[in-house]
Design a protein around this motif. Sequence first.
Motif, PDB file in Angstrom:
ATOM      1  N   GLU A 198       0.813  -1.225   0.000  1.00  0.00           N
ATOM      2  CA  GLU A 198       0.000   0.000   0.000  1.00  0.00           C
ATOM      3  C   GLU A 198       0.842   1.269   0.000  1.00  0.00           C
ATOM      4  OE1 GLU A 198      -3.314   0.897  -0.264  1.00  0.00           O
ATOM      5  OE2 GLU A 198      -3.633  -1.182  -0.844  1.00  0.00           O
ATOM      6  N   LYS A 199       2.067   1.204  -0.492  1.00  0.00           N
ATOM      7  CA  LYS A 199       2.851   2.448  -0.568  1.00  0.00           C
ATOM      8  C   LYS A 199       3.154   2.694  -2.029  1.00  0.00           C
ATOM      9  CE  LYS A 199       5.151   2.069   3.886  1.00  0.00           C
ATOM     10  NZ  LYS A 199       5.878   0.813   4.141  1.00  0.00           N
TER      11      LYS A 199
ATOM     12  N   GLY B  45       1.064  -5.179  -4.427  1.00  0.00           N
ATOM     13  CA  GLY B  45       1.050  -4.722  -3.036  1.00  0.00           C
ATOM     14  C   GLY B  45      -0.196  -3.943  -2.664  1.00  0.00           C
ATOM     15  N   LYS B  46      -1.099  -3.734  -3.648  1.00  0.00           N
ATOM     16  CA  LYS B  46      -2.324  -2.963  -3.361  1.00  0.00           C
ATOM     17  C   LYS B  46      -3.522  -3.692  -3.927  1.00  0.00           C
ATOM     18  CE  LYS B  46      -0.414   1.625  -3.926  1.00  0.00           C
ATOM     19  NZ  LYS B  46      -0.494   2.851  -4.687  1.00  0.00           N
ATOM     20  N   ILE B  56      -6.133  -1.922   6.668  1.00  0.00           N
ATOM     21  CA  ILE B  56      -5.865  -2.922   7.706  1.00  0.00           C
ATOM     22  C   ILE B  56      -4.720  -3.877   7.341  1.00  0.00           C
ATOM     23  CG2 ILE B  56      -6.909  -4.688   9.199  1.00  0.00           C
ATOM     24  CD1 ILE B  56      -9.637  -3.455   8.643  1.00  0.00           C
ATOM     25  N   TYR B  57      -4.670  -4.358   6.090  1.00  0.00           N
ATOM     26  CA  TYR B  57      -3.645  -5.385   5.835  1.00  0.00           C
ATOM     27  C   TYR B  57      -2.197  -4.878   5.959  1.00  0.00           C
ATOM     28  CZ  TYR B  57      -4.232  -4.101   0.811  1.00  0.00           C
ATOM     29  OH  TYR B  57      -4.346  -3.443  -0.369  1.00  0.00           O
ATOM     30  N   PRO B  58      -1.926  -3.564   5.702  1.00  0.00           N
ATOM     31  CA  PRO B  58      -0.546  -3.120   5.988  1.00  0.00           C
ATOM     32  C   PRO B  58      -0.224  -3.233   7.482  1.00  0.00           C
ATOM     33  CG  PRO B  58      -1.680  -1.529   4.595  1.00  0.00           C
ATOM     34  CD  PRO B  58      -2.724  -2.493   5.094  1.00  0.00           C
ATOM     35  N   LYS B  59      -1.228  -3.058   8.319  1.00  0.00           N
ATOM     36  CA  LYS B  59      -1.002  -3.155   9.776  1.00  0.00           C
ATOM     37  C   LYS B  59      -0.811  -4.615  10.173  1.00  0.00           C
ATOM     38  CE  LYS B  59      -2.655   1.277  10.978  1.00  0.00           C
ATOM     39  NZ  LYS B  59      -3.390   1.719   9.787  1.00  0.00           N
ATOM     40  N   ILE B  60      -1.520  -5.505   9.501  1.00  0.00           N
ATOM     41  CA  ILE B  60      -1.301  -6.941   9.768  1.00  0.00           C
ATOM     42  C   ILE B  60       0.160  -7.268   9.452  1.00  0.00           C
ATOM     43  CG2 ILE B  60      -1.866  -9.289   8.998  1.00  0.00           C
ATOM     44  CD1 ILE B  60      -4.737  -8.372   8.517  1.00  0.00           C
ATOM     45  N   ALA B  61       0.619  -6.773   8.302  1.00  0.00           N
ATOM     46  CA  ALA B  61       2.000  -7.061   7.879  1.00  0.00           C
ATOM     47  C   ALA B  61       3.012  -6.512   8.875  1.00  0.00           C
ATOM     48  CB  ALA B  61       2.243  -6.479   6.485  1.00  0.00           C
ATOM     49  N   ALA B  62       2.731  -5.329   9.429  1.00  0.00           N
ATOM     50  CA  ALA B  62       3.710  -4.638  10.273  1.00  0.00           C
ATOM     51  C   ALA B  62       3.687  -5.102  11.729  1.00  0.00           C
ATOM     52  CB  ALA B  62       3.445  -3.131  10.209  1.00  0.00           C
TER      53      ALA B  62
END
Lengths: 200, 171
Positions: A198-199, B45-46, B56-62
């Motif tokens: 998402e970047k 990636g999107k 939400i899924y970037p937060k799951i990844a992080a």
Amino acid sequence: MESLLIINGSPRAPRSNSKRYIELFTQSFTGSYDQLQALNYSKSTVNVDDYSDILLVFPLYADSIPTPLMTFLKIMSQSPKTRQPTIHVLINCGFLEPEQNIIAVEMLQFYAKQFGFSFGSVLMVGSGEAILNTPFSFLVKRRIRKLAASIQTHNPLCQSVTMPLPKSIFLSASTKYWLTMGAKHGQTKETMSTMSIEKE
Amino acid sequence: MNLILSDQPLHFLTSLPSDTVVYDLSQQTIHPCVGCFGCWTKTPGKCVIRDDAPNIYPKIAASERILYISHIWCGGFDTPMKTLMERSIPVQQAFIRIHQGETHHVQRAVVPKEAIILAYGADTQEEQTLFKRLVERNAKNMSFSSWKIHFLSPDTLQEAILEEVSQWNHS
Ligand SMILES: Cc1cc2nc3c(=O)[nH]c(=O)nc-3n(C[C@H](O)[C@H](O)[C@H](O)COP(=O)(O)O)c2cc1C
């Protein structure tokens, strides 16, 4: 009366591998059948009680059943039944190992027991995204013919099939496949390998 | 980072450990995955669906630690959590690797994580065993370095959530 309801449980049913597996199945199945996409179920007026057998054809999603099929199954579990239809499964997964499908199949066995269905035949396909486009498609066709016969003769059968390739060869073939898919959208190996989520 | 993903409101969680984000999925709009693979081949990636899942899924990844609170249906995560899991495949690449002897996708920037699952609605031994085996498989695709599952009844859930989160305050 004996009749079969075939459910396409793929979230992309109209353009799915499941659709192709169903086409192969109906070429071998000589009994009467109806077809339905799980995605459209709420809009349709199908009565499950009209069928002696139900064949669920779907992809493995996050190691289990895709959500549109879960929604269909929940509705089906509530529908009134005067008999105990038999559920059969034709599942395909993207990875090479057909065994990766086992949990999803067991979830359906659990479902059948929980909601008053019988459980019949299973075909688990590994490398399901690719196999029909390779010289190994005959292996799937053969198993699908057996699946059709097993449903018609009421002799439950559990089968699995995949491309008989070493994992390393499967890896390079799948990389090539995905690079071709990306190239259609102007993507390269580098852009597709981005670690960013998402970047920009 | 810590993440809490819940299929129901958690109004009773009045204080949170630092660096902790909570999502109540019942308040999020998350459409089912349409299986287009756009997140691998079109916009890597999107996800092409621009609802709440891309937050939400970037937060799951992080996250290094994720608390999942989910109803169980037929030995699996019920629809709200499962829908999010399916929509989270942008965190993986299209490319396949060999991982623990099987073929699995290469992960993007996904931190190995500890998963704690508070599962309710699975009342029989058979369903619980099935769910444990599912999570063992999920672990390979979702970068769980360790996982714990607690089976609970709806009336003991709140207490278990508070207990789990209070432990985080001390770790
Ligand atoms: C959201 C999502 C999750 C998936 N999860 C898995 C998985 O856990 N294991 C696997 O082997 N393949 C997985 N796949 C791959 C599909 O099972 C595979 O592409 C299949 O051929 C799709 O079939 P269909 O065209 O009938 O929908 C997943 C695909 C998507 C889009």
